[in-house]
Design a protein around this motif. Structure first.
Motif, PDB file in Angstrom:
ATOM      1  N   ARG A  75       0.830  -1.225   0.000  1.00 41.33           N
ATOM      2  CA  ARG A  75       0.000   0.000   0.000  1.00 41.33           C
ATOM      3  C   ARG A  75       0.855   1.262   0.000  1.00 41.33           C
ATOM      4  O   ARG A  75       0.383   2.334  -0.347  1.00 41.33           O
ATOM      5  CB  ARG A  75      -0.946  -0.011   1.208  1.00 41.33           C
ATOM      6  N   PHE A  88      -7.132  13.932   8.924  1.00 38.93           N
ATOM      7  CA  PHE A  88      -6.835  13.461  10.278  1.00 38.93           C
ATOM      8  C   PHE A  88      -6.497  14.636  11.200  1.00 38.93           C
ATOM      9  O   PHE A  88      -5.971  15.655  10.754  1.00 38.93           O
ATOM     10  CB  PHE A  88      -5.626  12.514  10.296  1.00 38.93           C
ATOM     11  N   PHE A  98       1.359  12.330   9.426  1.00 33.10           N
ATOM     12  CA  PHE A  98       1.015  10.911   9.535  1.00 33.10           C
ATOM     13  C   PHE A  98       1.893  10.000   8.662  1.00 33.10           C
ATOM     14  O   PHE A  98       2.432   9.007   9.169  1.00 33.10           O
ATOM     15  CB  PHE A  98      -0.478  10.709   9.228  1.00 33.10           C
ATOM     16  N   ILE A 102       4.275   7.037  10.407  1.00 31.92           N
ATOM     17  CA  ILE A 102       4.186   5.585  10.200  1.00 31.92           C
ATOM     18  C   ILE A 102       5.492   5.011   9.631  1.00 31.92           C
ATOM     19  O   ILE A 102       5.710   3.819   9.708  1.00 31.92           O
ATOM     20  CB  ILE A 102       2.972   5.182   9.313  1.00 31.92           C
TER      21      ILE A 102
ATOM     22  N   GLN B 158     -14.091   4.856   7.745  1.00 34.71           N
ATOM     23  CA  GLN B 158     -13.488   5.497   6.582  1.00 34.71           C
ATOM     24  C   GLN B 158     -12.071   5.992   6.904  1.00 34.71           C
ATOM     25  O   GLN B 158     -11.150   5.845   6.101  1.00 34.71           O
ATOM     26  CB  GLN B 158     -14.388   6.654   6.117  1.00 34.71           C
ATOM     27  N   GLN B 159     -11.930   6.576   8.085  1.00 33.46           N
ATOM     28  CA  GLN B 159     -10.610   7.094   8.475  1.00 33.46           C
ATOM     29  C   GLN B 159      -9.592   5.953   8.608  1.00 33.46           C
ATOM     30  O   GLN B 159      -8.435   6.086   8.191  1.00 33.46           O
ATOM     31  CB  GLN B 159     -10.720   7.862   9.797  1.00 33.46           C
ATOM     32  N   ILE B 161      -9.653   3.106   7.043  1.00 29.48           N
ATOM     33  CA  ILE B 161      -9.336   2.639   5.682  1.00 29.48           C
ATOM     34  C   ILE B 161      -8.330   3.590   5.023  1.00 29.48           C
ATOM     35  O   ILE B 161      -7.351   3.156   4.424  1.00 29.48           O
ATOM     36  CB  ILE B 161     -10.629   2.525   4.829  1.00 29.48           C
ATOM     37  N   GLU B 162      -8.563   4.895   5.188  1.00 25.10           N
ATOM     38  CA  GLU B 162      -7.642   5.849   4.546  1.00 25.10           C
ATOM     39  C   GLU B 162      -6.239   5.754   5.132  1.00 25.10           C
ATOM     40  O   GLU B 162      -5.247   5.916   4.429  1.00 25.10           O
ATOM     41  CB  GLU B 162      -8.210   7.261   4.655  1.00 25.10           C
ATOM     42  N   LYS B 163      -6.151   5.482   6.418  1.00 24.74           N
ATOM     43  CA  LYS B 163      -4.820   5.317   7.025  1.00 24.74           C
ATOM     44  C   LYS B 163      -4.145   4.054   6.504  1.00 24.74           C
ATOM     45  O   LYS B 163      -2.941   4.045   6.265  1.00 24.74           O
ATOM     46  CB  LYS B 163      -4.944   5.305   8.550  1.00 24.74           C
ATOM     47  N   LEU B 164      -4.938   2.997   6.321  1.00 21.98           N
ATOM     48  CA  LEU B 164      -4.372   1.757   5.758  1.00 21.98           C
ATOM     49  C   LEU B 164      -3.858   2.002   4.352  1.00 21.98           C
ATOM     50  O   LEU B 164      -2.787   1.523   3.977  1.00 21.98           O
ATOM     51  CB  LEU B 164      -5.431   0.647   5.722  1.00 21.98           C
ATOM     52  N   THR B 165      -4.619   2.792   3.557  1.00 23.90           N
ATOM     53  CA  THR B 165      -4.206   3.031   2.175  1.00 23.90           C
ATOM     54  C   THR B 165      -2.926   3.865   2.090  1.00 23.90           C
ATOM     55  O   THR B 165      -2.269   3.885   1.066  1.00 23.90           O
ATOM     56  CB  THR B 165      -5.298   3.749   1.347  1.00 23.90           C
ATOM     57  N   LEU B 166      -2.610   4.549   3.187  1.00 28.20           N
ATOM     58  CA  LEU B 166      -1.351   5.313   3.205  1.00 28.20           C
ATOM     59  C   LEU B 166      -0.178   4.422   3.628  1.00 28.20           C
ATOM     60  O   LEU B 166       0.946   4.872   3.725  1.00 28.20           O
ATOM     61  CB  LEU B 166      -1.472   6.498   4.165  1.00 28.20           C
ATOM     62  N   ALA B 168      -0.259   2.484   6.564  1.00 26.92           N
ATOM     63  CA  ALA B 168      -0.127   2.412   8.023  1.00 26.92           C
ATOM     64  C   ALA B 168      -0.293   0.973   8.486  1.00 26.92           C
ATOM     65  O   ALA B 168      -1.052   0.206   7.899  1.00 26.92           O
ATOM     66  CB  ALA B 168      -1.188   3.282   8.680  1.00 26.92           C
ATOM     67  N   LEU B 170      -1.583  -1.717  11.446  1.00 29.77           N
ATOM     68  CA  LEU B 170      -2.886  -1.735  12.118  1.00 29.77           C
ATOM     69  C   LEU B 170      -2.920  -0.821  13.341  1.00 29.77           C
ATOM     70  O   LEU B 170      -3.888  -0.104  13.564  1.00 29.77           O
ATOM     71  CB  LEU B 170      -3.259  -3.169  12.527  1.00 29.77           C
ATOM     72  N   ALA B 173      -3.110   2.806  12.359  1.00 33.31           N
ATOM     73  CA  ALA B 173      -4.417   3.139  11.784  1.00 33.31           C
ATOM     74  C   ALA B 173      -5.509   3.195  12.846  1.00 33.31           C
ATOM     75  O   ALA B 173      -6.545   3.817  12.647  1.00 33.31           O
ATOM     76  CB  ALA B 173      -4.778   2.110  10.708  1.00 33.31           C
ATOM     77  N   GLN B 254      -6.821  -6.175   6.332  1.00 31.85           N
ATOM     78  CA  GLN B 254      -8.000  -5.515   5.745  1.00 31.85           C
ATOM     79  C   GLN B 254      -9.086  -5.480   6.818  1.00 31.85           C
ATOM     80  O   GLN B 254      -9.200  -6.428   7.609  1.00 31.85           O
ATOM     81  CB  GLN B 254      -8.510  -6.293   4.535  1.00 31.85           C
TER      82      GLN B 254
END
Lengths: 217, 257
Positions: A75, A88, A98, A102, B158-159, B161-166, B168, B170, B173, B254
């Motif tokens: 990702r 955020f 952020f 990370i 939603q937040q 998910i957006e952190k995961l897509t960056l 992050a 678990l 996120a 996920q």
């Protein structure tokens, strides 16, 4: 090929959302995806973003089955930005902090300010409260948050829908620049004729299948 | 402490219990009159309470009489298991091992601290009631932690998910959800500590005063209880939150919801 999808299907509640998707995406491609609402466009992009896995077929990235790849590292290479993103924290700075946090890296103010400048936001925006931003500014900040660490692929889900012409143009310029100069692959869901014209390929998704693919325009 | 309760003016016998039971009739009348649909629930609750307390009274008398460490520990484990089961019922996760780990570790650390500090002794009539108080508080904290976490995952989906897509992990996120869950779980215990003595005269202190102990001596026990409840709530909710958040994701990182 950067992406190769062979007979990919996604099933939810015993119903095919995507069915028999066969697709290849080359490094540096700029693809727009269009199709009616509920046709499976977003599901396709979410599968590319590794937010959902195929129930059928194989989705490969750089020759490797996506199921065998580390999702976090993946990702970071394949970034996904949505329409009406959630920002955020309290300020714009929190959003750029952020991606650094990370990766356990120190915040690079000069780099962030340079990126802000590319989308016509001054350095003082860094400390702006997110609540004070307009829709277009929010979208620009979110998009920069995605590209700050230069992903190899940028997946965009109707990121310009509802934006005015000025904001759209700023975002178009940024996307084109990433694609042309940095060879970042773009997969963009859109209904905007101007955006479709910017891309080199157009996919049409209907009822969970790719119904039409136009080559280089 | 071995003063006859009747000498202290405490005289609950079967006859006085029967008259006290008439109070339930008032509650039943209100429920029936207002058509609350609670009559059946209330009767079941009263019968359960009486049966459970009678059983526990005899069991405790037997255990205290035996005065065996291993039996005391089995009773403590039984309390912890029950607390974990109830905390699980309040959670959407339906995981038993997480509340069990949170409540068992929280209770054990606090109990060991109290024994090592010399505040209580390893005897059944001290260990069992204190375990009950600690495990019950841990159960409420863990239940609240899970409930908050579940709601926060829905509200902030939603937040996350957006952190995961960056890219992050678990924990990154989910960190605001983890913190919110721990904070919410601890809040009732903190509020309770703030108002103890000025709003409520809690069970331990009231019980001792009721049994004729000098209030100045009784408050020392209540202070100890306040400390132990704070410690348990924080340990249990910390463990529950940090083990619980992972359950919302699959092995491919996920979101499952």
């Amino acid at each position: 090929m950067q992406f190769e999808l062979k007979h990919v299907g996604i099933i939810r509640e015993q119903k095919h959302i995507l069915q028999d998707i066969n697709l290849t995406i080359a490094n540096g491609d700029y693809i727009t995806v269009t199709g009616p609402s509920g046709s499976g466009k977003s599901t396709l992009v979410k599968a590319l973003a590794s937010l959902i896995d195929p129930d059928e077929g194989v989705l490969s990235y750089n020759g490797q089955d996506i199921m065998t790849l580390n999702p976090i590292e993946y990702r970071r290479e394949v970034s996904y930005c949505v329409q009406q993103p959630i920002l955020f924290g309290e300020t714009v700075r929190d959003n750029f902090a952020f991606p650094y946090q990370i990766r356990k890296q120190a915040f690079d103010t000069a780099k962030v300010e340079a990126y802000l400048e590319q989308v016509q936001l001054d350095a003082h925006y860094l400390d702006q409260p997110i609540a004070s931003l307009s829709g277009g500014e929010r979208q620009r900040v979110a998009l920069l948050r995605n590209v700050l660490f230069e992903p190899r692929v940028l997946l965009l889900d109707e990121v310009t829908t509802g934006l005015d012409t000025v904001n759209k143009t700023i975002i178009h310029n940024l996307i084109e620049q990433f694609n042309r100069e940095q060879k970042i692959t773009i997969v963009q869901i859109t209904h905007d004729a101007e955006e479709i014209a910017m891309a080199n390929r157009l996919l049409k998704v209907v009822d969970g299948r790719i119904s039409d693919e136009s080559g280089v325009i | 402490m071995k003063v006859g309760l009747s000498k202290m003016g405490i005289a609950v016998n079967n006859q006085s219990l029967f008259y006290a039971a008439l109070l339930v009739v008032i509650a039943l009348y209100i429920a029936w009159h207002e058509k609350l649909g609670l009559d059946k629930d209330m009767i079941i609750a009263v019968i359960r309470a009486v049966i459970q307390l009678v059983i526990v009274g005899y069991v405790l008398r037997y255990i205290i009489h035996l005065d065996q460490l291993w039996i005391t520990l089995i009773m403590a484990m039984f309390i912890i298991f029950n607390a974990s089961y109830n905390a699980m019922k309040r959670s959407a996760l339906k995981s038993f091992k997480i509340p069990l780990a949170a409540i068992a570790i929280g209770t054990s650390i606090t109990l060991s601290g109290l024994v090592l500090a010399g505040a209580i002794k390893l005897v059944p009539f001290q260990i069992i009631p204190i375990t009950g108080m600690i495990a019950s508080n841990a159960m409420i904290a863990v239940g609240l932690c899970f409930k908050t976490m579940d709601q926060a995952f829905k509200d902030q989906r939603q937040q996350v998910i957006e952190k995961l897509t960056l890219g992050a992990d678990l924990k990154d996120a989910t960190l605001p959800i983890i913190r919110l869950s721990i904070k919410t779980a601890m809040q009732p215990t903190i509020d309770g500590a703030k108002t103890v003595g000025i709003v409520s005269l809690p069970g331990m202190m009231s019980g001792l005063i009721f049994a004729g102990v000098d209030p100045v001596r009784a408050i020392k026990y209540q202070i100890m209880v306040t400390f132990m409840l704070l410690s348990t709530a924080s340990i249990a909710s910390f463990i529950a939150a940090y083990l619980g958040y992972r359950e919302y994701f699959n092995a491919r990182k996920q979101l499952k919801i």
